[in-house]
Design an enzyme around this catalytic site. Structure first.
Site, PDB file in Angstrom:
ATOM      1  N   ASP A  72     -36.042 -62.669  -7.092  1.00  0.00           N
ATOM      2  CA  ASP A  72     -36.278 -61.251  -7.337  1.00  0.00           C
ATOM      3  C   ASP A  72     -35.318 -60.504  -6.423  1.00  0.00           C
ATOM      4  O   ASP A  72     -35.462 -60.536  -5.196  1.00  0.00           O
ATOM      5  CB  ASP A  72     -37.727 -60.899  -7.010  1.00  0.00           C
ATOM      6  CG  ASP A  72     -38.063 -59.434  -7.246  1.00  0.00           C
ATOM      7  OD1 ASP A  72     -37.140 -58.602  -7.321  1.00  0.00           O
ATOM      8  OD2 ASP A  72     -39.262 -59.108  -7.353  1.00  0.00           O
ATOM      9  N   TYR A 168     -33.541 -44.345 -13.911  1.00  0.00           N
ATOM     10  CA  TYR A 168     -32.422 -45.190 -14.330  1.00  0.00           C
ATOM     11  C   TYR A 168     -31.097 -44.486 -14.070  1.00  0.00           C
ATOM     12  O   TYR A 168     -30.169 -45.060 -13.490  1.00  0.00           O
ATOM     13  CB  TYR A 168     -32.576 -45.530 -15.812  1.00  0.00           C
ATOM     14  CG  TYR A 168     -31.525 -46.467 -16.352  1.00  0.00           C
ATOM     15  CD1 TYR A 168     -31.606 -47.835 -16.101  1.00  0.00           C
ATOM     16  CD2 TYR A 168     -30.470 -45.997 -17.132  1.00  0.00           C
ATOM     17  CE1 TYR A 168     -30.655 -48.706 -16.601  1.00  0.00           C
ATOM     18  CE2 TYR A 168     -29.515 -46.853 -17.636  1.00  0.00           C
ATOM     19  CZ  TYR A 168     -29.609 -48.210 -17.367  1.00  0.00           C
ATOM     20  OH  TYR A 168     -28.653 -49.075 -17.861  1.00  0.00           O
TER      21      TYR A 168
END
Length: 263
Positions: A72, A168
């Protein structure tokens, strides 16, 4: 658990070595398979082992060496373990494709976006890219021969946002600053850093665009997409340049997508 698939074990050390994050699907998978097909040794990094194994299996026999590493990228300890595994297995690093990312909750107005969702996008898209770049930079600076290349996966949204995409878009704008700063700081050590901004590649993430995507004028309209393999070939071209040459920024997009002049 890390797994290795090799086709020519003794020559693996002579191959170029890459790390591809987010390699279990989409653009990451396409780029990893492209590099493996070209004979690179590639560490496939992602949060889920099964898709990484599928990516490794998708490369044709007779190509490069695949190492799958569960990681991760938002966790510093996972990133350290990833690059440690690459160093232990291959001895050097020639390329980092900083690809792991998430769009976050789709279609959520800024006033309704939970902080936890914002933080998740920032941790993955920006903090994860920094952590991986930092680890790659350290290894490239110290290895012999010194140097290497980092390619960050930006986005069309690094220049022009879509509606309801504040997390984003903010992270992709920040990624452009990261690219420029890393590129400048890497010059003394032979580390070349560039960015590829991709628009409407046909992946799971963009599946809904063919049926309808929210436009800046509030309408919903279908958008054209392009083959993700064309993105992978562009990344490979950037990756295989000599370190004396660098594609600083490249934009690869579906020709007719509403980008130039959109909004």
């Amino acid at each position: 658990m890390n797994t290795v698939r090799t086709t020519d074990e003794e020559s693996a050390g002579a191959r170029k070595v890459a790390v591809v994050t987010g390699a279990g699907s989409g653009i990451g998978r396409a780029v990893a398979v492209e590099l493996l097909t070209a004979g690179w040794a590639v560490a496939l990094a992602g949060r889920r082992p099964e898709p990484l194994a599928e990516t490794a299996a998708a490369a044709p026999a007779g190509g490069g060496t695949a190492l799958t590493v569960r990681a991760d990228v938002s966790r510093p300890e996972d990133v350290a373990a990833l690059f440690g595994a690459v160093r232990d297995r291959f001895g050097r690093l020639d390329l980092l494709f900083n690809n792991a990312g998430t769009f976050g909750p789709g279609g959520v107005p800024v006033e309704d976006l939970p902080y936890e969702a914002w933080r998740h996008v920032v941790d993955t898209n920006l903090n994860g890219a920094f952590l991986c770049a930092q680890a790659a930079y350290r290894q490239m600076k110290e290895q012999d021969p010194r140097g290497g290349r980092i390619i960050n996966n930006g986005s069309i949204s690094a220049h022009t946002p879509r509606p309801h995409s504040v997390a984003y878009t903010a992270t992709k704008h920040a990624l452009t600053g990261l690219t420029k700063s890393l590129s400048l700081d890497g010059r003394p050590y032979g580390i070349a850093v560039g960015q590829i901004d991709i628009g409407n590649a046909a992946t799971e993430m963009t599946a809904g665009m063919r049926t309808g995507a929210l436009q800046a004028n509030g309408e919903t309209a279908p958008e054209p997409v392009m083959d993700v393999a064309d993105v992978a070939r562009t990344v490979r071209h950037m990756a295989e340049l000599p370190l004396e040459a660098n594609v600083q920024f490249a934009t690869v997009m579906a020709t007719a997508m509403p980008y130039v002049g959109r909004g």
